[in-house]
Design an enzyme around this catalytic site. Structure first.
Site, PDB file in Angstrom:
ATOM      1  N   HIS A  82       0.841  -1.196   0.000  1.00 37.30           N
ATOM      2  CA  HIS A  82       0.000   0.000   0.000  1.00 37.30           C
ATOM      3  C   HIS A  82       0.874   1.243   0.000  1.00 37.30           C
ATOM      4  O   HIS A  82       1.852   1.330   0.744  1.00 37.30           O
ATOM      5  CB  HIS A  82      -0.893   0.032   1.240  1.00 37.30           C
ATOM      6  CG  HIS A  82      -1.702   1.297   1.343  1.00 37.30           C
ATOM      7  ND1 HIS A  82      -2.849   1.503   0.619  1.00 37.30           N
ATOM      8  CD2 HIS A  82      -1.489   2.436   2.059  1.00 37.30           C
ATOM      9  CE1 HIS A  82      -3.335   2.706   0.894  1.00 37.30           C
ATOM     10  NE2 HIS A  82      -2.526   3.292   1.761  1.00 37.30           N
ATOM     11  N   ASP A 161     -14.886   2.613   7.924  1.00 36.04           N
ATOM     12  CA  ASP A 161     -13.831   3.537   7.526  1.00 36.04           C
ATOM     13  C   ASP A 161     -14.342   4.557   6.522  1.00 36.04           C
ATOM     14  O   ASP A 161     -14.039   5.749   6.619  1.00 36.04           O
ATOM     15  CB  ASP A 161     -12.639   2.767   6.942  1.00 36.04           C
ATOM     16  CG  ASP A 161     -11.593   3.710   6.370  1.00 36.04           C
ATOM     17  OD1 ASP A 161     -11.036   4.512   7.147  1.00 36.04           O
ATOM     18  OD2 ASP A 161     -11.357   3.674   5.151  1.00 36.04           O
ATOM     19  N   ARG A 168     -14.565  12.818   9.072  1.00 35.99           N
ATOM     20  CA  ARG A 168     -13.305  13.489   9.408  1.00 35.99           C
ATOM     21  C   ARG A 168     -12.979  14.579   8.394  1.00 35.99           C
ATOM     22  O   ARG A 168     -12.422  15.618   8.743  1.00 35.99           O
ATOM     23  CB  ARG A 168     -12.162  12.465   9.461  1.00 35.99           C
ATOM     24  CG  ARG A 168     -12.236  11.517  10.659  1.00 35.99           C
ATOM     25  CD  ARG A 168     -11.316  10.319  10.478  1.00 35.99           C
ATOM     26  NE  ARG A 168      -9.969  10.736  10.175  1.00 35.99           N
ATOM     27  CZ  ARG A 168      -9.122  10.042   9.402  1.00 35.99           C
ATOM     28  NH1 ARG A 168      -9.514   8.912   8.846  1.00 35.99           N
ATOM     29  NH2 ARG A 168      -7.906  10.489   9.187  1.00 35.99           N
ATOM     30  N   SER A 183      -7.310   3.862   9.421  1.00 40.08           N
ATOM     31  CA  SER A 183      -8.041   3.910   8.144  1.00 40.08           C
ATOM     32  C   SER A 183      -7.333   3.062   7.095  1.00 40.08           C
ATOM     33  O   SER A 183      -7.948   2.214   6.435  1.00 40.08           O
ATOM     34  CB  SER A 183      -8.150   5.364   7.677  1.00 40.08           C
ATOM     35  OG  SER A 183      -8.723   5.428   6.391  1.00 40.08           O
ATOM     36  N   LYS A 187      -8.458  -1.401   5.879  1.00 38.17           N
ATOM     37  CA  LYS A 187      -8.722  -1.917   4.525  1.00 38.17           C
ATOM     38  C   LYS A 187      -7.746  -3.035   4.171  1.00 38.17           C
ATOM     39  O   LYS A 187      -8.111  -4.001   3.506  1.00 38.17           O
ATOM     40  CB  LYS A 187      -8.649  -0.775   3.511  1.00 38.17           C
ATOM     41  CG  LYS A 187      -9.752   0.265   3.692  1.00 38.17           C
ATOM     42  CD  LYS A 187      -9.784   1.277   2.571  1.00 38.17           C
ATOM     43  CE  LYS A 187      -8.689   2.310   2.685  1.00 38.17           C
ATOM     44  NZ  LYS A 187      -8.907   3.289   3.754  1.00 38.17           N
TER      45      LYS A 187
END
Length: 442
Positions: A82, A161, A168, A183, A187
């Protein structure tokens, strides 16, 4: 259990228990907790923070708020990667076939992008016929047969999320390390990987602007992964200028092909080798990162990496001949060369502004429902530290609509700074964070 009491507890610096965190996440997901109470809670977290254990419990609860992906039918250790996002971030398009070519199974879910360019899904859809709509059976079958599959995210992965991030975003609580880390990792946890390699960007074109903040975020995410039983490593890499040269969907696909053929930009190649080496070690296909890097270099040199890319494209319905004939990718109607107006050395490139220019040309989404022009974008001709003369090309713009060209040119003039004296090239990789600690290179 009352939300009022939990807000007050966190406001006063208390540590929430796992059941308390689950109560908050489940209540907000099912609608029994209103936005105004969740807003108060996120603001309390913003100022008071969370412990590593609290953050891990928050991550787990968000991951379990919707569907989770079961990858147990896929052979081997599944390693996910990621990136926290940047400009010209083409790493997934290079890494997935590269590590798959040495036997690391890549089972990846990706989304559409909102910002400078499309996400990995959008970029792959530049390839004629390529489909990201795979059934679960086909997804697993492709990974087991060729070592690689990539599909679009479902709407039911980590819904807590999605809902919390939207809140947010409008309550000035995005910039909280525990909330950012949970967050991202919720995932990844829901996506079913056994191990995770994180590319944490730092600098002008990144979400985290300072090096210290980036290492704090990297450490928080590694702690979450470790706490939740996932081997996790984070690499902190530079985003003070775009990665590689291309910023735009089809343009980045071409750059990925070039890189897998051994003639891509040096910085993109170096970062992919670094990230790929950690993925390879976590998958137990090499004993150490240096051995892994050499194996990956060999795959590029032998043609095995680009052959895996062709296999991947064909397996998902795409025309694999695009690899040998990149002119089959979407092409812009015209190109405009942006030239240097002075002699000297490139001392600064504003990555974020370059990304904005690409978006204004149509390469990215200004809003969720904006259409993307897959052909357009920007290809840099120079990077920081390079020498230039008056009239030398700094960038080539690929465009289909002249309407925004004057504004883009004006922004580009502000994006480059040229020094009369030589300027050193900036570092690319600032350090690595593992469960054992932080190793900073600069």
């Amino acid at each position: 259990m009352r939300m009022y009491d939990l807000i007050r507890k966190k406001r006063d610096g208390g540590e929430l228990s796992k059941p308390e965190i689950e109560f908050i996440v489940n209540g907000y997901t099912n609608g029994s907790l209103p936005d105004y109470q969740m807003s108060a809670f996120t603001m309390a977290v913003f100022f008071r923070g969370m412990t590593a254990r609290e953050t891990a419990d928050l991550t787990r609860a968000m991951a379990n708020s919707g569907d989770t992906v079961d990858l147990s039918a896929i052979k081997g250790i599944k390693v996910d990667k990621h990136s926290t996002g940047g400009v010209g971030d083409t790493t997934t398009l290079v890494l997935a076939p590269l590590v798959a070519s040495i036997g690391v199974p890549v089972a990846k879910m990706s989304g559409h992008g909102l910002g400078h360019t499309g996400g990995t899904i959008d970029k792959l859809q530049s390839i004629p016929g390529f489909s990201v709509e795979l059934s679960e059976r086909q997804f697993v079958q492709n990974v087991n047969q060729i070592g690689l599959a990539l599909t679009g995210q479902t709407g039911d992965v980590a819904p807590a999320d999605k809902k919390l991030y939207a809140l947010r975003d409008v309550t000035a609580t995005v910039d909280s390390i525990p909330l950012i880390a949970s967050s991202v990792m919720s995932k990844k946890l829901a996506a079913g990987a056994d191990a995770i390699v994180l590319d944490v960007k730092t600098g002008e074109g990144a979400f985290m602007k300072t090096l210290d903040e980036s290492f704090v975020l990297a450490k928080a995410m590694v702690e979450i992964g470790t706490e939740l039983g996932r081997q996790t490593i984070a690499v902190v890499s530079d985003m003070n200028q775009p990665l590689g040269l291309a910023v735009g969907n089809a343009l980045e696909v071409k750059e990925a092909i070039d890189t897998l053929q051994g003639h891509g930009p040096a910085d993109l190649t170096e970062l992919c080798l670094e990230l790929g080496a950690h993925m390879t070690v976590l998958a137990r296909k090499a004993s150490d990162p240096e051995t892994a890097k050499q194996r990956l270099r060999d795959q590029i040199c032998s043609g095995a990496a680009v052959a895996k890319l062709k296999q991947f494209i064909a397996a998902q319905g795409g025309d694999a001949s695009v690899v040998d004939r990149p002119e089959m990718l979407p092409q812009a109607a015209k190109t405009v060369v942006f030239k240097s107006e002075t002699d000297g050395f490139i001392s600064y490139i504003n990555a974020e502004t370059i990304g904005t220019c690409a978006m204004l040309l149509g390469a990215g989404r200004e809003q969720k429902d904006s259409a993307i022009d897959l052909a357009v974008g920007i290809v840099l001709q120079k990077k920081i530290g390079d020498q230039v003369a008056t009239g030398d090309p700094l960038a080539v713009l690929h465009l289909n609509d002249d309407a925004r060209l004057p504004g883009v040119i004006s922004l580009l003039r502000e994006s480059f700074e040229i020094s009369p004296v030589p300027v050193p090239k900036p570092p690319l990789i600032y350090g690595v964070v593992t469960r054992e600690g932080i190793e900073r290179f600069y």
